[in-house]
Design an enzyme around this catalytic site. Structure first.
Site, short mmCIF file in Angstrom:
data_model
loop_
_atom_site.label_atom_id
_atom_site.label_comp_id
_atom_site.label_asym_id
_atom_site.label_seq_id
_atom_site.Cartn_x
_atom_site.Cartn_y
_atom_site.Cartn_z
N ASN A 84 -1.05 14.69 -0.43
CA ASN A 84 0.04 14.47 -1.39
C ASN A 84 -0.66 13.99 -2.69
OD1 ASN A 84 2.26 14.09 -2.81
ND2 ASN A 84 3.15 12.22 -1.72
N HIS A 89 10.21 11.37 0.76
CA HIS A 89 9.07 10.47 0.59
C HIS A 89 9.81 8.90 0.18
CE1 HIS A 89 5.48 8.62 -0.68
NE2 HIS A 89 4.90 9.49 -0.17
N GLU A 130 5.58 6.91 7.34
CA GLU A 130 4.82 6.27 6.31
C GLU A 130 5.45 4.81 6.20
OE1 GLU A 130 2.68 8.74 3.20
OE2 GLU A 130 4.85 8.90 2.93
N GLY A 190 -0.37 3.32 -0.40
CA GLY A 190 -1.22 2.77 -1.60
C GLY A 190 -1.58 1.55 -1.89
N SER A 209 -2.05 4.81 3.41
CA SER A 209 -3.62 4.43 3.16
C SER A 209 -4.36 4.88 4.17
CB SER A 209 -3.39 2.60 3.10
OG SER A 209 -2.74 2.13 2.30
N GLY A 221 -2.70 10.23 0.88
CA GLY A 221 -2.11 10.19 -0.82
C GLY A 221 -3.41 10.23 -1.42
#
Length: 254
Positions: free
Chosen positions: A12, A99, A169, A175, A214, A235
């Site tokens: 993504n 998301h 997620e 992140g 992550s 990501g």
């Protein structure tokens, strides 16, 4: 991993990438053109501005191409939105829906995500439907309740392994560099599998369940080796071909 389910690693890119980023996409496709590509499926979800050029880049390759969101209508007065049919015409095979960044930034509800999922199917796209709890929800020991509510509300009745992929997620891990423990991932994925089988029967047993949050080369083996984890939604590490391919390489030894 789930026996009998082919792994999928999806990237993504979020709101990242311009024309020069197609170099990384070419490198990903090249890396998966070897025997590695026979061990797993891969999809890269790029910004809408890159879809057509990315489709040209991936022509003849085994890597799938995805959008990052879609409206539930086929057309109309929805400024700034993009329909599933538009994604399909631009070359997409998949689309991410629900998301956490969409749920938070755009206040998307489970009901809306359910409508988007049905629209994606109608356009011939595979829906990657995301679920996951926030830090406060986990602290309150409500993680599984939240995941269950999101699964129940975001998935239409027509779910099959061919039209839907689920991505777990945990919001607090996206992140941040933080990841849940292997035990937490195992518990979440086991719960999702149980809920999916309860609702969809044998179809629920064959759905691919991805872990996201992550994921990077240094922790991929630990995370992807967990039962009922059938791949990853990656990501930041998907922006560099070397990192994305290193995560894919994990499947040589699993």
């Amino acid at each position: 991993m789930t026996p009998g389910i082919r792994p999928l690693v999806a990237g993504n890119w979020k709101m990242n990438g311009k024309g020069e980023s197609l170099t990384e996409l070419r490198a990903i496709a090249a890396g998966l053109s070897s025997d590695l590509g026979r061990k797993l499926d891969a999809v890269i979800c790029v910004p809408a501005t890159l879809l057509s050029r990315a489709a040209e880049t991936l022509e003849g390759e085994t890597v799938g191409l995805g959008g990052q969101d879609a409206h539930f209508k086929t057309s109309g007065a929805h400024t700034g939105d993009i329909s599933p049919e538009m994604l399909k015409e631009a070359g997409a095979t998949h689309v991410i829906l629900g998301h956490s960044e969409r749920r938070t930034d755009h206040h998307e509800s489970n009901k809306l995500i359910c409508a988007k999922t049905e629209a994606a199917w109608a356009a011939g796209l595979v829906a990657i439907v995301c679920v996951g709890e926030t830090a406060s929800e986990r602290k309150a020991e409500r993680a599984l309740d939240v995941i269950g509510d999101q699964l129940s509300g975001s998935l239409p009745d027509g779910v099959t392994a061919e039209n839907t992929i689920i991505a777990y997620e945990p919001v607090w891990a996206i992140g941040t560099g933080l990841t849940p423990t292997v035990q937490d991932v195992r518990a979440a994925h086991a719960f999702m599998r149980e809920q999916l089988i309860e609702r969809f029967g044998a179809k629920g047993a064959h759905l691919r369940l991805l872990y996201g949050g992550s994921v990077k080369p240094s922790n991929a083996a630990e995370l992807l080796g967990v039962a009922d984890v059938d791949g990853a939604l990656v990501g930041g590490a998907s922006l560099k071909a070397a990192d994305f391919l290193a995560i894919c390489e994990t499947y040589r030894n699993l």
